[in-house]
Design a protein around this motif. Structure first.
Motif, PDB file in Angstrom:
ATOM      1  N   ARG A  40       0.814  -1.228   0.000  1.00 10.34           N
ATOM      2  CA  ARG A  40       0.000   0.000   0.000  1.00 10.34           C
ATOM      3  C   ARG A  40       0.839   1.266   0.000  1.00 10.34           C
ATOM      4  NH1 ARG A  40      -2.081  -3.755   3.055  1.00 10.34           N
ATOM      5  NH2 ARG A  40      -4.047  -4.623   2.394  1.00 10.34           N
ATOM      6  N   GLY A  41       1.928   1.236  -0.744  1.00 12.06           N
ATOM      7  CA  GLY A  41       2.761   2.429  -0.886  1.00 12.06           C
ATOM      8  C   GLY A  41       3.533   2.815   0.362  1.00 12.06           C
ATOM      9  N   ASN A  42       3.539   1.949   1.371  1.00 10.59           N
ATOM     10  CA  ASN A  42       4.311   2.251   2.580  1.00 10.59           C
ATOM     11  C   ASN A  42       5.801   2.119   2.332  1.00 10.59           C
ATOM     12  OD1 ASN A  42       2.067   2.693   4.158  1.00 10.59           O
ATOM     13  ND2 ASN A  42       1.872   0.524   4.701  1.00 10.59           N
ATOM     14  N   LYS A  43       6.566   2.778   3.194  1.00 11.92           N
ATOM     15  CA  LYS A  43       8.016   2.633   3.123  1.00 11.92           C
ATOM     16  C   LYS A  43       8.398   1.385   3.920  1.00 11.92           C
ATOM     17  CE  LYS A  43      11.806   4.856   5.601  1.00 11.92           C
ATOM     18  NZ  LYS A  43      12.308   6.016   6.287  1.00 11.92           N
ATOM     19  N   TRP A  44       9.460   0.695   3.468  1.00 19.77           N
ATOM     20  CA  TRP A  44       9.969  -0.431   4.268  1.00 19.77           C
ATOM     21  C   TRP A  44      11.355  -0.063   4.785  1.00 19.77           C
ATOM     22  CZ3 TRP A  44       7.952  -4.532   6.556  1.00 19.77           C
ATOM     23  CH2 TRP A  44       8.821  -5.490   7.084  1.00 19.77           C
ATOM     24  N   PHE A  45      11.476   0.050   6.084  1.00 18.37           N
ATOM     25  CA  PHE A  45      12.762   0.397   6.692  1.00 18.37           C
ATOM     26  C   PHE A  45      13.778  -0.680   6.306  1.00 18.37           C
ATOM     27  CE2 PHE A  45      11.886   3.990   9.497  1.00 18.37           C
ATOM     28  CZ  PHE A  45      10.497   4.028   9.431  1.00 18.37           C
ATOM     29  N   SER A  46      14.894  -0.240   5.692  1.00 17.73           N
ATOM     30  CA  SER A  46      15.804  -1.216   5.083  1.00 17.73           C
ATOM     31  C   SER A  46      17.247  -1.040   5.519  1.00 17.73           C
ATOM     32  CB  SER A  46      15.710  -1.097   3.559  1.00 17.73           C
ATOM     33  OG  SER A  46      14.406  -1.348   3.117  1.00 17.73           O
ATOM     34  N   ASN A  47      17.482  -1.120   6.796  1.00 13.30           N
ATOM     35  CA  ASN A  47      18.843  -0.961   7.311  1.00 13.30           C
ATOM     36  C   ASN A  47      19.671  -2.219   7.144  1.00 13.30           C
ATOM     37  OD1 ASN A  47      18.028   1.508   8.160  1.00 13.30           O
ATOM     38  ND2 ASN A  47      17.657   0.887  10.281  1.00 13.30           N
ATOM     39  N   ILE A 107       7.946  -9.007  12.368  1.00 11.40           N
ATOM     40  CA  ILE A 107       9.338  -9.362  12.110  1.00 11.40           C
ATOM     41  C   ILE A 107       9.602  -9.488  10.609  1.00 11.40           C
ATOM     42  CG2 ILE A 107       8.959 -11.866  12.423  1.00 11.40           C
ATOM     43  CD1 ILE A 107      11.788 -11.926  13.719  1.00 11.40           C
ATOM     44  N   SER A 108       8.527  -9.698   9.833  1.00 10.89           N
ATOM     45  CA  SER A 108       8.715  -9.850   8.388  1.00 10.89           C
ATOM     46  C   SER A 108       7.502  -9.375   7.597  1.00 10.89           C
ATOM     47  CB  SER A 108       8.978 -11.326   8.069  1.00 10.89           C
ATOM     48  OG  SER A 108       8.889 -11.553   6.686  1.00 10.89           O
ATOM     49  N   GLY A 109       7.780  -8.778   6.446  1.00  9.49           N
ATOM     50  CA  GLY A 109       6.707  -8.360   5.540  1.00  9.49           C
ATOM     51  C   GLY A 109       7.027  -8.811   4.125  1.00  9.49           C
ATOM     52  N   ILE A 110       5.978  -9.014   3.356  1.00 14.20           N
ATOM     53  CA  ILE A 110       6.143  -9.554   1.993  1.00 14.20           C
ATOM     54  C   ILE A 110       5.328  -8.731   1.003  1.00 14.20           C
ATOM     55  CG2 ILE A 110       5.692 -11.588   0.542  1.00 14.20           C
ATOM     56  CD1 ILE A 110       6.019 -13.246   3.194  1.00 14.20           C
ATOM     57  N   ILE A 123      10.774  -9.752  -0.042  1.00 10.27           N
ATOM     58  CA  ILE A 123      10.676 -10.140   1.374  1.00 10.27           C
ATOM     59  C   ILE A 123      11.651  -9.331   2.224  1.00 10.27           C
ATOM     60  CG2 ILE A 123      10.852 -12.065   3.010  1.00 10.27           C
ATOM     61  CD1 ILE A 123      10.230 -13.955   0.712  1.00 10.27           C
ATOM     62  N   GLY A 124      11.165  -8.820   3.306  1.00  7.69           N
ATOM     63  CA  GLY A 124      12.020  -8.154   4.282  1.00  7.69           C
ATOM     64  C   GLY A 124      11.873  -8.872   5.612  1.00  7.69           C
ATOM     65  N   VAL A 125      13.004  -9.295   6.178  1.00 10.32           N
ATOM     66  CA  VAL A 125      12.952  -9.962   7.489  1.00 10.32           C
ATOM     67  C   VAL A 125      13.961  -9.276   8.407  1.00 10.32           C
ATOM     68  CG1 VAL A 125      13.094 -12.144   8.750  1.00 10.32           C
ATOM     69  CG2 VAL A 125      12.454 -12.158   6.337  1.00 10.32           C
ATOM     70  N   ASN A 126      13.489  -8.860   9.554  1.00 11.48           N
ATOM     71  CA  ASN A 126      14.384  -8.231  10.529  1.00 11.48           C
ATOM     72  C   ASN A 126      15.156  -9.321  11.255  1.00 11.48           C
ATOM     73  OD1 ASN A 126      13.333  -5.639   9.946  1.00 11.48           O
ATOM     74  ND2 ASN A 126      11.577  -6.052  11.286  1.00 11.48           N
ATOM     75  N   GLU A 134      11.493   5.057  15.300  1.00 11.43           N
ATOM     76  CA  GLU A 134      10.156   5.392  14.783  1.00 11.43           C
ATOM     77  C   GLU A 134       9.161   4.224  14.784  1.00 11.43           C
ATOM     78  OE1 GLU A 134       8.956   7.088  10.531  1.00 11.43           O
ATOM     79  OE2 GLU A 134      11.007   7.605  11.131  1.00 11.43           O
ATOM     80  N   ILE A 135       9.698   2.995  14.631  1.00 12.64           N
ATOM     81  CA  ILE A 135       8.790   1.845  14.523  1.00 12.64           C
ATOM     82  C   ILE A 135       9.011   0.815  15.644  1.00 12.64           C
ATOM     83  CG2 ILE A 135       8.263   1.993  12.051  1.00 12.64           C
ATOM     84  CD1 ILE A 135      10.517  -0.066  11.563  1.00 12.64           C
ATOM     85  N   LYS A 136       9.709   1.249  16.676  1.00 11.55           N
ATOM     86  CA  LYS A 136      10.072   0.332  17.763  1.00 11.55           C
ATOM     87  C   LYS A 136       8.883  -0.352  18.446  1.00 11.55           C
ATOM     88  CE  LYS A 136      12.631   1.085  21.361  1.00 11.55           C
ATOM     89  NZ  LYS A 136      13.375   1.871  22.345  1.00 11.55           N
TER      90      LYS A 136
END
Ligand code: BTN
Length: 236
Positions: A40-47, A107-110, A123-126, A134-136
């Protein structure tokens, strides 16, 4: 299987979208993303430290589009299996349609997208990353809990391998086995939720994930079924 690796990239999904000659199972892994995209157009924090990757699944003519609606669930379940292979005792939960939760935090979004006859599975997995201030309150990383470092490339390999194996199960009629497992770790079950992003926003009690991949929601005397929608958990 081709693997493209980057120190830094805008988004691994975008890379695959623009790739001229796509091949089934192409994988892109990045250490950092400059514009990681969520649903939905959200940003994915990608550190750095997170597993940030995408891979291609070529559409198979033996699987109907109706069956492919289950793809996000299949991928989510595959990420669950990969996480479990790292930490067997952890209580990971599956949040319909395809998020993974641990200790009430994501912990993960797809993000599954379609281009021509390919699905791009992002796939993003922390795993090892530190969660941004900000997202803690809503996100968690595996290292935060276990204090361990994980091998990202190995993890990616397991997720891709599990995804294709589970897709094969769908193809040969063994979807019910996967569904049964997913329902055992159904994060939303029994929670009061609001479903939005659809024609009529509704609130109700979440139930099981059904055979066709929809989520059942008890709204008053009615049972509704959703195949898309954004879920907000309401306080009971
Ligand atoms: C979500 O909103 O929950 C989906 C997040 C998906 C993030 C991953 S990270 C790797 C891939 N590249 C992107 O830009 N997004 C996906």
């Amino acid at each position: 299987m081709r693997i493209f690796k980057f120190e830094e990239i805008d988004s691994t999904n975008i890379y695959l979208k623009n790739l001229k000659e796509k091949k089934n199972k192409d994988v892109v892994i990045a250490k950092k993303q400059l514009s990681g995209r969520g649903r939905r157009g959200n940003k994915w924090f990608s550190n750095e430290g997170a597993a940030l990757f995408s891979f291609l699944i070529e559409e198979d003519e033996n699987i109907s589009l109706q069956e492919y609606l289950k793809l996000p669930l299949i991928i989510g379940y595959s990420v669950y299996e990969a996480l479990k292979s790292l930490e067997k005792e952890f209580d990971f939960k599956f949040k319909w349609t395809n998020d993974l939760y641990l200790k009430e935090k994501k912990i993960s979004g797809i993000l599954v997208e379609k281009i021509d006859n390919f699905f791009i599975v992002g796939i993003g997995v922390n795993l090892n990353n530190k969660i941004d201030e900000e997202i803690k309150e809503i996100a968690i990383s595996l290292k935060e809990i276990s204090k361990k470092d994980y091998e990202i490339d190995k993890f990616v390999e397991v997720v891709v391998d599990r995804s294709f194996k589970n897709l094969e199960k769908l193809k040969i009629g063994r979807w019910k086995e996967i569904l049964e497992d997913i329902n055992k770790i159904n994060y939303l079950f029994g929670k009061r939720i609001k479903v939005s992003g659809i024609k009529e926003e509704t609130s109700g009690l979440a139930g099981s994930i059904l055979e066709n991949g929809t989520l059942e929601v008890f709204v008053g005397n009615e049972i509704k079924r959703y195949n898309i929608g954004e879920i907000h958990i309401e306080k009971n």
